[in-house]
Design a protein around this motif. Sequence first.
Motif, PDB file in Angstrom:
ATOM      1  N   ALA A 110      28.203  60.437  90.964  1.00  0.00           N
ATOM      2  CA  ALA A 110      27.287  60.360  89.692  1.00  0.00           C
ATOM      3  C   ALA A 110      27.599  59.619  89.057  1.00  0.00           C
ATOM      4  CB  ALA A 110      28.107  62.089  89.688  1.00  0.00           C
ATOM      5  N   VAL A 111      26.657  59.159  87.978  1.00  0.00           N
ATOM      6  CA  VAL A 111      26.107  57.978  87.332  1.00  0.00           C
ATOM      7  C   VAL A 111      26.678  58.581  85.728  1.00  0.00           C
ATOM      8  CG1 VAL A 111      25.079  56.459  86.906  1.00  0.00           C
ATOM      9  CG2 VAL A 111      24.668  56.716  89.243  1.00  0.00           C
ATOM     10  N   PRO A 112      27.261  58.294  85.140  1.00  0.00           N
ATOM     11  CA  PRO A 112      27.416  59.249  84.535  1.00  0.00           C
ATOM     12  C   PRO A 112      26.377  58.554  82.818  1.00  0.00           C
ATOM     13  CG  PRO A 112      29.216  57.311  84.245  1.00  0.00           C
ATOM     14  CD  PRO A 112      28.459  57.707  85.265  1.00  0.00           C
ATOM     15  N   ALA A 168      36.035  50.471  95.134  1.00  0.00           N
ATOM     16  CA  ALA A 168      35.549  49.576  93.605  1.00  0.00           C
ATOM     17  C   ALA A 168      34.641  49.312  93.796  1.00  0.00           C
ATOM     18  CB  ALA A 168      36.420  47.809  93.858  1.00  0.00           C
ATOM     19  N   LEU A 169      33.492  49.037  94.535  1.00  0.00           N
ATOM     20  CA  LEU A 169      32.252  49.800  94.412  1.00  0.00           C
ATOM     21  C   LEU A 169      31.526  50.436  93.550  1.00  0.00           C
ATOM     22  CD1 LEU A 169      31.078  47.952  97.989  1.00  0.00           C
ATOM     23  CD2 LEU A 169      31.657  46.446  96.044  1.00  0.00           C
ATOM     24  N   PHE A 170      32.371  51.261  93.637  1.00  0.00           N
ATOM     25  CA  PHE A 170      31.837  52.537  92.758  1.00  0.00           C
ATOM     26  C   PHE A 170      32.277  52.780  91.430  1.00  0.00           C
ATOM     27  CE2 PHE A 170      32.000  54.453  96.824  1.00  0.00           C
ATOM     28  CZ  PHE A 170      30.355  55.021  97.238  1.00  0.00           C
ATOM     29  N   ALA A 171      33.056  51.360  90.538  1.00  0.00           N
ATOM     30  CA  ALA A 171      33.104  51.505  88.963  1.00  0.00           C
ATOM     31  C   ALA A 171      32.462  51.705  87.870  1.00  0.00           C
ATOM     32  CB  ALA A 171      33.613  49.640  89.314  1.00  0.00           C
ATOM     33  N   GLN A 212      28.422  43.392  91.547  1.00  0.00           N
ATOM     34  CA  GLN A 212      27.147  42.820  90.096  1.00  0.00           C
ATOM     35  C   GLN A 212      26.362  43.204  90.924  1.00  0.00           C
ATOM     36  OE1 GLN A 212      28.216  38.753  90.329  1.00  0.00           O
ATOM     37  NE2 GLN A 212      29.053  38.882  88.409  1.00  0.00           N
ATOM     38  N   VAL A 213      26.048  43.065  92.378  1.00  0.00           N
ATOM     39  CA  VAL A 213      24.593  44.371  92.785  1.00  0.00           C
ATOM     40  C   VAL A 213      24.443  45.037  92.256  1.00  0.00           C
ATOM     41  CG1 VAL A 213      23.217  44.880  94.889  1.00  0.00           C
ATOM     42  CG2 VAL A 213      24.694  42.568  94.820  1.00  0.00           C
ATOM     43  N   VAL A 214      25.559  46.515  92.420  1.00  0.00           N
ATOM     44  CA  VAL A 214      25.854  47.306  92.123  1.00  0.00           C
ATOM     45  C   VAL A 214      25.417  47.659  90.859  1.00  0.00           C
ATOM     46  CG1 VAL A 214      27.330  49.646  91.981  1.00  0.00           C
ATOM     47  CG2 VAL A 214      27.317  48.087  93.876  1.00  0.00           C
ATOM     48  N   GLU A 215      26.358  46.699  89.965  1.00  0.00           N
ATOM     49  CA  GLU A 215      26.191  47.316  88.641  1.00  0.00           C
ATOM     50  C   GLU A 215      24.954  47.305  88.125  1.00  0.00           C
ATOM     51  OE1 GLU A 215      29.519  44.878  87.261  1.00  0.00           O
ATOM     52  OE2 GLU A 215      30.835  45.859  87.701  1.00  0.00           O
ATOM     53  N   GLY A 216      24.207  46.111  88.365  1.00  0.00           N
ATOM     54  CA  GLY A 216      22.892  45.205  88.023  1.00  0.00           C
ATOM     55  C   GLY A 216      22.419  46.496  88.060  1.00  0.00           C
ATOM     56  N   VAL A 217      21.551  46.824  89.323  1.00  0.00           N
ATOM     57  CA  VAL A 217      20.478  48.088  88.969  1.00  0.00           C
ATOM     58  C   VAL A 217      21.514  49.540  88.682  1.00  0.00           C
ATOM     59  CG1 VAL A 217      19.438  49.701  90.903  1.00  0.00           C
ATOM     60  CG2 VAL A 217      20.582  47.587  91.479  1.00  0.00           C
ATOM     61  N   PRO A 253      20.938  58.558  83.006  1.00  0.00           N
ATOM     62  CA  PRO A 253      22.598  59.928  83.316  1.00  0.00           C
ATOM     63  C   PRO A 253      22.211  60.724  83.878  1.00  0.00           C
ATOM     64  CG  PRO A 253      21.819  59.390  81.419  1.00  0.00           C
ATOM     65  CD  PRO A 253      20.879  58.697  81.753  1.00  0.00           C
ATOM     66  N   GLY A 254      22.761  61.198  85.128  1.00  0.00           N
ATOM     67  CA  GLY A 254      22.050  62.343  85.716  1.00  0.00           C
ATOM     68  C   GLY A 254      21.410  61.184  87.848  1.00  0.00           C
ATOM     69  N   SER A 255      21.372  60.916  88.085  1.00  0.00           N
ATOM     70  CA  SER A 255      21.557  59.666  88.796  1.00  0.00           C
ATOM     71  C   SER A 255      22.708  60.109  89.654  1.00  0.00           C
ATOM     72  CB  SER A 255      21.468  58.407  88.217  1.00  0.00           C
ATOM     73  OG  SER A 255      20.165  57.738  88.293  1.00  0.00           O
ATOM     74  N   PHE A 256      22.545  59.142  91.437  1.00  0.00           N
ATOM     75  CA  PHE A 256      23.362  59.499  92.129  1.00  0.00           C
ATOM     76  C   PHE A 256      23.293  57.692  92.736  1.00  0.00           C
ATOM     77  CE2 PHE A 256      22.965  63.492  91.363  1.00  0.00           C
ATOM     78  CZ  PHE A 256      24.645  64.135  91.760  1.00  0.00           C
ATOM     79  N   LEU A 257      24.770  57.370  92.957  1.00  0.00           N
ATOM     80  CA  LEU A 257      25.385  56.327  93.684  1.00  0.00           C
ATOM     81  C   LEU A 257      25.840  56.543  94.799  1.00  0.00           C
ATOM     82  CD1 LEU A 257      25.453  53.058  94.581  1.00  0.00           C
ATOM     83  CD2 LEU A 257      28.031  53.606  93.195  1.00  0.00           C
TER      84      LEU A 257
END
Length: 268
Positions: free
Chosen positions: A266-268, A228-231, A170-175, A181-185
């Motif tokens: 990569a963030v789609p 799984a944190l990269f979902a 939820q922390v990851v998804e919330g941010v 688009p074009g961001s990275f994690l």
Amino acid sequence: MPDDARSQLDTSVPHSARIWDYWLGGKENFPVDREAGDAVLRILPGIVTSARNDRAFLGRAVRFLAREGIDQYLDLGTGLPTVDNTHEVAQRATPGSRIVYVDNDPLVLLHARALLQSSPEGSCDYIQADIRDTGTVLAEAARTLDFDRPVGLMLLGVLNHVLDDVEARQVVEGVLSALAPGSFLVISHTCDATTENLDGEAMRRAVREVMERGGTPICARSPERIEALFAGTRLLDPGVVSCSLWRPEPSPWPQEEVPHYCGVAAVP
């Protein structure tokens, strides 16, 4: 250190950022942190090499993001300043880069404000907040970052302090929900994998040792749980691997498999 800042510190129990600082050869730690760090070293003698490889991964990841055109970074769970912090790597590549650091430790933020100085062309900001409070993090970060443009989201050695898997996602998804688009994690995380070179049970004992001493809550996750944190993102090659093995470059320390795993997506 100002008296009001020192009064906020609890030096009777170990703190993860100060233990990390001790392993990296820093000076911002107390006897209780060194005792806990030495206890972990007795169980995991290679933890210093692991910490250094984790730091080296930060540099490689930020340089990669800079080559991809990223000039904004949100670094959650800053940790104590050491060599080659996110903004230093980013601004060497792109002097105008803007970086926001977030941590909930008053000692970390005190040192960040004193030591993490931006290039004249760029900008650094520092937020004292819990990474689970994504609303506050995003609202404060928006003073410096333009969320209509891509951002590099850095979560290095911090999600291991969010013990529940659902809450960590939820922390990851919330941010991520606020990023263009074009961001990275970018994530690195303590790992309890058992391989030819790694002893997962030793890592779990080390985690228990820190917890039993009253230290910052921490957990180690398997490579599958870390992945799984990269979902919802697209993991880049080579996927979730040891920090030493993510697109390695020549290094002054051994590039052996270490119990800190990482990935860039990569963030789609």
